[in-house]
Enzyme design. Structure first.
Site, PDB file in Angstrom:
ATOM      1  N   ASP A 222      30.078  43.477  31.465  1.00  0.00           N
ATOM      2  CA  ASP A 222      28.733  44.082  31.592  1.00  0.00           C
ATOM      3  C   ASP A 222      28.507  45.383  30.816  1.00  0.00           C
ATOM      4  O   ASP A 222      27.859  46.315  31.340  1.00  0.00           O
ATOM      5  CB  ASP A 222      28.412  44.338  33.072  1.00  0.00           C
ATOM      6  CG  ASP A 222      28.384  43.060  33.896  1.00  0.00           C
ATOM      7  OD1 ASP A 222      28.629  41.973  33.344  1.00  0.00           O
ATOM      8  OD2 ASP A 222      28.120  43.147  35.118  1.00  0.00           O
TER       9      ASP A 222
ATOM     10  N   GLU B 119      25.455  40.862  33.297  1.00  0.00           N
ATOM     11  CA  GLU B 119      24.768  40.581  34.568  1.00  0.00           C
ATOM     12  C   GLU B 119      23.272  40.438  34.286  1.00  0.00           C
ATOM     13  O   GLU B 119      22.676  41.296  33.620  1.00  0.00           O
ATOM     14  CB  GLU B 119      24.982  41.727  35.573  1.00  0.00           C
ATOM     15  CG  GLU B 119      24.275  41.455  36.905  1.00  0.00           C
ATOM     16  CD  GLU B 119      24.485  42.557  37.948  1.00  0.00           C
ATOM     17  OE1 GLU B 119      25.304  43.453  37.744  1.00  0.00           O
ATOM     18  OE2 GLU B 119      23.793  42.482  38.986  1.00  0.00           O
TER      19      GLU B 119
ATOM     20  N   LYS C  98      26.053  36.007  34.022  1.00  0.00           N
ATOM     21  CA  LYS C  98      26.319  35.853  35.459  1.00  0.00           C
ATOM     22  C   LYS C  98      25.167  36.428  36.280  1.00  0.00           C
ATOM     23  O   LYS C  98      24.684  37.518  35.990  1.00  0.00           O
ATOM     24  CB  LYS C  98      27.648  36.527  35.819  1.00  0.00           C
ATOM     25  CG  LYS C  98      27.703  38.023  35.551  1.00  0.00           C
ATOM     26  CD  LYS C  98      29.130  38.527  35.750  1.00  0.00           C
ATOM     27  CE  LYS C  98      29.243  40.026  35.615  1.00  0.00           C
ATOM     28  NZ  LYS C  98      28.545  40.815  36.603  1.00  0.00           N
TER      29      LYS C  98
ATOM     30  N   LYS D 188      27.619  39.757  40.907  1.00  0.00           N
ATOM     31  CA  LYS D 188      28.513  40.844  40.523  1.00  0.00           C
ATOM     32  C   LYS D 188      29.823  40.278  39.977  1.00  0.00           C
ATOM     33  O   LYS D 188      30.374  40.778  39.006  1.00  0.00           O
ATOM     34  CB  LYS D 188      28.792  41.757  41.724  1.00  0.00           C
ATOM     35  CG  LYS D 188      27.546  42.337  42.379  1.00  0.00           C
ATOM     36  CD  LYS D 188      26.665  43.078  41.404  1.00  0.00           C
ATOM     37  CE  LYS D 188      25.444  43.671  42.097  1.00  0.00           C
ATOM     38  NZ  LYS D 188      24.416  44.103  41.119  1.00  0.00           N
TER      39      LYS D 188
ATOM     40  N   VAL E  86      32.154  47.795  33.139  1.00  0.00           N
ATOM     41  CA  VAL E  86      31.475  48.569  34.183  1.00  0.00           C
ATOM     42  C   VAL E  86      30.827  47.637  35.210  1.00  0.00           C
ATOM     43  O   VAL E  86      30.493  46.503  34.893  1.00  0.00           O
ATOM     44  CB  VAL E  86      30.386  49.475  33.564  1.00  0.00           C
ATOM     45  CG1 VAL E  86      31.006  50.424  32.554  1.00  0.00           C
ATOM     46  CG2 VAL E  86      29.271  48.682  32.886  1.00  0.00           C
ATOM     47  N   THR E  87      30.625  48.145  36.448  1.00  0.00           N
ATOM     48  CA  THR E  87      31.149  49.386  36.961  1.00  0.00           C
ATOM     49  C   THR E  87      32.404  49.081  37.787  1.00  0.00           C
ATOM     50  O   THR E  87      32.541  47.996  38.343  1.00  0.00           O
ATOM     51  CB  THR E  87      30.118  50.130  37.862  1.00  0.00           C
ATOM     52  OG1 THR E  87      29.781  49.305  38.980  1.00  0.00           O
ATOM     53  CG2 THR E  87      28.873  50.469  37.103  1.00  0.00           C
TER      54      THR E  87
ATOM     55  N   CYS F 188      31.080  45.369  39.667  1.00  0.00           N
ATOM     56  CA  CYS F 188      31.362  44.100  38.970  1.00  0.00           C
ATOM     57  C   CYS F 188      32.818  43.957  38.545  1.00  0.00           C
ATOM     58  O   CYS F 188      33.351  42.840  38.517  1.00  0.00           O
ATOM     59  CB  CYS F 188      30.418  43.942  37.790  1.00  0.00           C
ATOM     60  SG  CYS F 188      28.716  43.692  38.362  1.00  0.00           S
TER      61      CYS F 188
ATOM     62  N   GLN G 139      49.146  48.288  48.021  1.00  0.00           N
ATOM     63  CA  GLN G 139      49.923  47.252  48.729  1.00  0.00           C
ATOM     64  C   GLN G 139      50.666  46.324  47.763  1.00  0.00           C
ATOM     65  O   GLN G 139      50.596  45.104  47.865  1.00  0.00           O
ATOM     66  CB  GLN G 139      49.005  46.428  49.633  1.00  0.00           C
ATOM     67  CG  GLN G 139      48.324  47.265  50.711  1.00  0.00           C
ATOM     68  CD  GLN G 139      47.464  46.399  51.601  1.00  0.00           C
ATOM     69  OE1 GLN G 139      47.970  45.626  52.399  1.00  0.00           O
ATOM     70  NE2 GLN G 139      46.157  46.521  51.449  1.00  0.00           N
TER      71      GLN G 139
HETATM   72  C1  C5J Z   1      27.756  46.138  37.564  1.00  0.00           C
HETATM   73  C2  C5J Z   1      26.059  46.943  39.048  1.00  0.00           C
HETATM   74  N1  C5J Z   1      27.889  45.587  36.359  1.00  0.00           N
HETATM   75  N2  C5J Z   1      26.686  48.088  39.294  1.00  0.00           N
HETATM   76  N3  C5J Z   1      26.508  46.075  38.126  1.00  0.00           N
HETATM   77  O1  C5J Z   1      28.677  46.691  38.116  1.00  0.00           O
HETATM   78  O2  C5J Z   1      25.039  46.660  39.665  1.00  0.00           O
END
Ligand code: C5J
Length: 226
Positions: free
Chosen positions: A29, A77, A134, A137, A162-163, A167, A207
């Protein structure tokens, strides 16, 4: 039987066995609306510089990855122009004045085909690099990513983009449940919120690597260049 070239990469919680022939670089993204000043992300009051610091390390990694002819996959996205794949609750959540599908600073917000939805010029996909569109997320939900990875013989992913806590984390968790090993590069993933960046990475490697491994791009570049 011939052994497959494998390289040990310094990572947390322990070293990652990198198999270039079975590894794809998955860039999540890196879209104008999330990263560019004046885009949707900034319109919501976010500090885009927190994401923009990831551009240069991603560019450097991508250049070397391409030089070696390794697999690259990009994601975006976004939604259909008719919004038929947009869950109503995603549309209204946040109660912001402008949301997905509305006119935004760079075309309709997070709609496929609009300027803001596309990937930034610095990391623009090459013609032979699959781009996964997509609606959610996670990059595996309602996409053909898993089928593409299976067809390519990919078993591990180097994940950037990101982020970090949204995602990237969702995709790493989905990949983990489908049997992929994920190595996340801390300097190549970004969050608008520094504490989410820190905890988003901690949650992956906790973990004993519950969802995967974390390192930075210098470690993998050192191996690729050696
Ligand atoms: C992504 C978002 N790409 N933060 N989208 O993380 O909405």
């Amino acid at each position: 039987m011939e052994s497959i070239p494998t390289f040990s990469i310094k990572a947390e919680p322990y070293s990652f066995d990198f198999i270039p022939s079975q590894c794809a670089l998955l860039i999540i993204d890196m879209q104008r609306d999330f990263l560019e000043p004046g885009g949707f992300g900034e319109m919501l009051g976010n500090d885009v510089s927190q994401l923009r610091r990831t551009i240069k390390p991603n560019q450097d990694l991508l250049a070397v990855w391409r030089e070696f002819g390794l697999q690259v996959i990009h994601t975006r996205e976004g939604h259909r122009p008719d919004l038929a794949d947009l869950p109503p609750q995603k549309k209204i959540r946040g109660k912001s004045e402008k949301g997905i599908g509305d006119p935004g600073p760079m075309g309709r917000i997070l709609i496929r085909g609009e300027l803001g939805h596309d990937i930034i010029a610095e990391l623009y996909p090459a013609p032979d690099e699959p781009v996964i569109d997509k609606p959610g997320k996670g990059a595996f939900f309602a996409t053909d990513l898993h089928a593409i990875l299976q067809n390519l013989g990919i078993t591990q992913l180097v994940v950037t983009g990101v982020t970090t806590e949204v995602c990237v984390n969702t995709t790493v968790r989905e990949a983990n449940d489908r049997g992929y090993n994920c190595l996340v590069l801390s300097d190549c993933v970004g969050s608008y919120f520094p504490d989410f960046q820190e905890w988003g990475l901690k949650m992956i490697k906790a973990q004993g690597g519950i969802f995967g491994w974390v390192t930075d791009s210098s470690e993998i570049l050192a191996v690729l260049k050696s």
